[in-house]
Design an enzyme around this catalytic site. Structure first.
Site, short mmCIF file in Angstrom:
data_model
loop_
_atom_site.label_atom_id
_atom_site.label_comp_id
_atom_site.label_asym_id
_atom_site.label_seq_id
_atom_site.Cartn_x
_atom_site.Cartn_y
_atom_site.Cartn_z
N GLU A 63 0.88 -1.17 0.00
CA GLU A 63 0.00 0.00 0.00
C GLU A 63 0.92 1.21 0.00
O GLU A 63 1.46 1.59 1.03
CB GLU A 63 -0.92 -0.03 1.22
CG GLU A 63 -2.15 0.87 1.07
CD GLU A 63 -1.85 2.33 1.34
OE1 GLU A 63 -1.72 3.10 0.36
OE2 GLU A 63 -1.74 2.70 2.51
N CYS A 114 -2.43 8.91 2.92
CA CYS A 114 -2.15 8.42 1.57
C CYS A 114 -3.31 8.74 0.63
O CYS A 114 -3.14 8.79 -0.58
CB CYS A 114 -1.85 6.93 1.58
SG CYS A 114 -3.07 5.94 2.43
#
Length: 539
Positions: free
Chosen positions: A296, A330
């Site tokens: 990720e 993010c």
């Protein structure tokens, strides 16, 4: 995620004192916050001046001692002794032994342990959320909300523990059964970043546990106290149930521990959250040994506001997505594409909204905007602002470091850049929003997809056809494709992750559990004959 100079360290622990007009006397700086009366609550989490950063059924650590700092004032909180490579080796061995016990426990009973972990987190949610706010720097409501995410995924995992399994498939041969059997991969390594020091571990840990895996966690060095506090909560649940503590092991550390995990064939799956730059190195090391990785990585997320957008939704959504967690998610919105007919109005509304953001100590419940995590992040913010100016951008709001203690920068809006400006294609982990004009759907969908990352995206429109084109094969190429909501704020029920340089991994809900298991296809002959597949005769 934030780019870092050292592979797998996720980010370096700060060692120097804050310089500037707000510097404190050396005598004051030598006093750890944990020893000050107003921070006595830290001891409710089992923390003390110097904490052991290795847990494998017992606490220890023979590595470097680091100090973690509060981003709001750059004062030292407490110290943590990191893991040595020898500690890591010992911990992996104990985790593998613990797996032999854990894998034999039926999945619903594993779910019961995860339920107890969720309940234990509930009991500590306020104090643990306060630690997240103190050590990471996010505002208190987000710190508590992050712990709530771990609680929620525990609840989700408990239900999942009674549902995981493969189908019985129709066989082409009579007297035969075709079954998909799912088994745990074994040892799941989890490397997490500073920006979500609780939730991302929780997403991985809760699902991995009910699938029958044991976990080995390496958190970010600058949030080591959070890693220790969370592990203490989990360890008590395991110990109360007379289970090996090594089921959920911890090795605080830097690049040496991260590299060891990536190269270790005993780590059957490595989940890594961090920058694309470091994630590439992790992926290569894991692939070199034919291991599994769940990556990720970076996100360069866009919001698109069409001419029919509801501006009462667009402005607060862009505000939260761009400045929430001080731009260190993010899923932070870094690009805002506005139809040329409403561009100026939206920018003006955003500037007014930015001016009302309440800035202050992140643990103050009235504050909406806190500091960046490190002084290095402040430098990166300033560098990005200067680069944007060089490339033709105009700073219409913010762009400076705030004159106050801590790592505070002004939330920033930049207009006038080309959609293909290099700085707009670079993920800067800071609250900088690049705003662009667009003319039509075709070009803006292409602009959304032209960056290398593919994590989150969102459009604001009332056009039903456009919505389904956005969701379709020629629409957004991201893993998260939203409509009339921000790019950030994912729920645990859906799989979380992205495409392209975001890494392709999926965590949390949906069928993400399959990544923590290995699949076997089993054919069982319960007849007295031996027919071969495809009708082959071999006599």
């Amino acid at each position: 995620m934030w780019r870092l100079p050292r592979a797998l360290c996720v980010h370096a622990a700060k060692t120097s004192k804050l310089s500037g007009p707000w510097s404190r006397p050396a005598a004051f700086m030598s006093t750890l916050l944990i020893n000050q009366p107003q921070y006595a609550w830290l001891k409710e989490l089992g923390l003390r001046e110097e904490n052991e950063g290795v847990y494998n059924g017992s606490w220890g650590g023979r590595g470097e001692v680091i100090t973690t700092y509060c981003p709001a004032n750059n004062e030292p909180i407490a110290r943590v002794r990191q893991a040595s490579v020898a500690d890591y080796e010992e911990t992996v061995k104990k985790a593998r032994e613990a797996w032999k016990i854990w894998a034999d426990i039926p999945a619903p009973k594993r779910g019961e342990i995860v339920r107890q972990i969720g309940d234990a987190l509930r009991e500590k949610i306020q104090v643990l959320g306060s630690l997240v706010s103190l050590e990471m720097g996010k505002i208190l409501v987000e710190g508590v909300g992050e712990v709530q995410e771990y609680v929620d995924i525990c609840d989700y995992a408990v239900g999942l523990s009674r549902m995981i399994g493969g189908p019985i498939l129709p066989s082409e041969r009579s007297g035969h059964a075709l079954i998909e059997q799912w088994n745990p991969v074994g040892l799941v390594g989890i490397i997490t970043a500073f920006n979500f020091p609780v939730a991302v571990y929780g997403w991985n840990n809760a699902i991995a546990m009910i699938c029958g895996n044991v976990c080995l966690w390496k958190g970010a060095p600058t949030t080591s106290l959070i890693s220790v506090a969370v592990t203490k909560i989990i360890a008590k649940v395991l110990e109360d149930n007379k289970l090996p503590g090594a089921i959920c092991s911890l090795t605080c550390g830097g690049a040496d521990i991260g590299t060891a995990m990536a190269k270790d064939e005993r780590v059957n799956l490595l989940s890594f959250t961090g920058s694309t730059q470091v994630g590439k190195q992790v992926g290569l090391m894991v692939q070199e040994r034919f291991g599994r990785s769940l990556l990720e990585l970076g996100g360069n997320n866009a919001i698109i506001a069409f001419e029919d957008a509801d501006l009462s939704l667009v402005v607060p959504s862009a505000l939260f997505a761009a400045v929430g967690t001080a731009g260190q998610r993010c899923t932070t919105a870094r690009r805002l594409f506005i139809h040329e007919s409403i561009h100026d109005e939206v920018v003006n509304r955003l500037k007014k909204a930015y001016a009302q953001i309440r800035v202050g100590n992140p643990w103050d419940p009235n504050v909406l905007y806190g500091p960046l995590h490190t002084k290095q992040a402040v430098s990166m913010f300033l560098g990005a602002v200067e680069e944007a100016k060089k490339e033709g951008g105009t700073v219409v709001y913010g762009g400076k470091v705030m004159d106050r203690p801590g790592n505070y920068v002004e939330p920033t809006i930049v207009t006038g850049l080309g959609h293909d400006a290099s700085i707009a294609h670079t993920e800067t982990f800071a609250p900088i929003l690049y705003v662009f004009k667009f003319k039509n759907e075709e070009e803006v969908f292409a602009w959304n997809n032209e960056v290398k990352q593919g994590l989150s995206s969102s459009i604001f429109t009332k056009d039903l056809g456009r919505i389904f084109r956005w969701l379709g094969p020629k629409g957004s190429d991201c893993g998260i494709v939203n409509v009339n909501i921000p790019t950030s704020g994912a729920e645990i029920g859906g799989a979380f992750g992205g495409e392209k340089h975001t890494g392709g991994g999926r965590e949390s809900g949906s069928d993400a559990w399959k990544q923590y298991m290995r699949r076997s296809t089993c054919t069982i002959n319960y007849s007295k004959d031996l027919p071969l597949a495809q009708g082959i005769k071999f006599q």
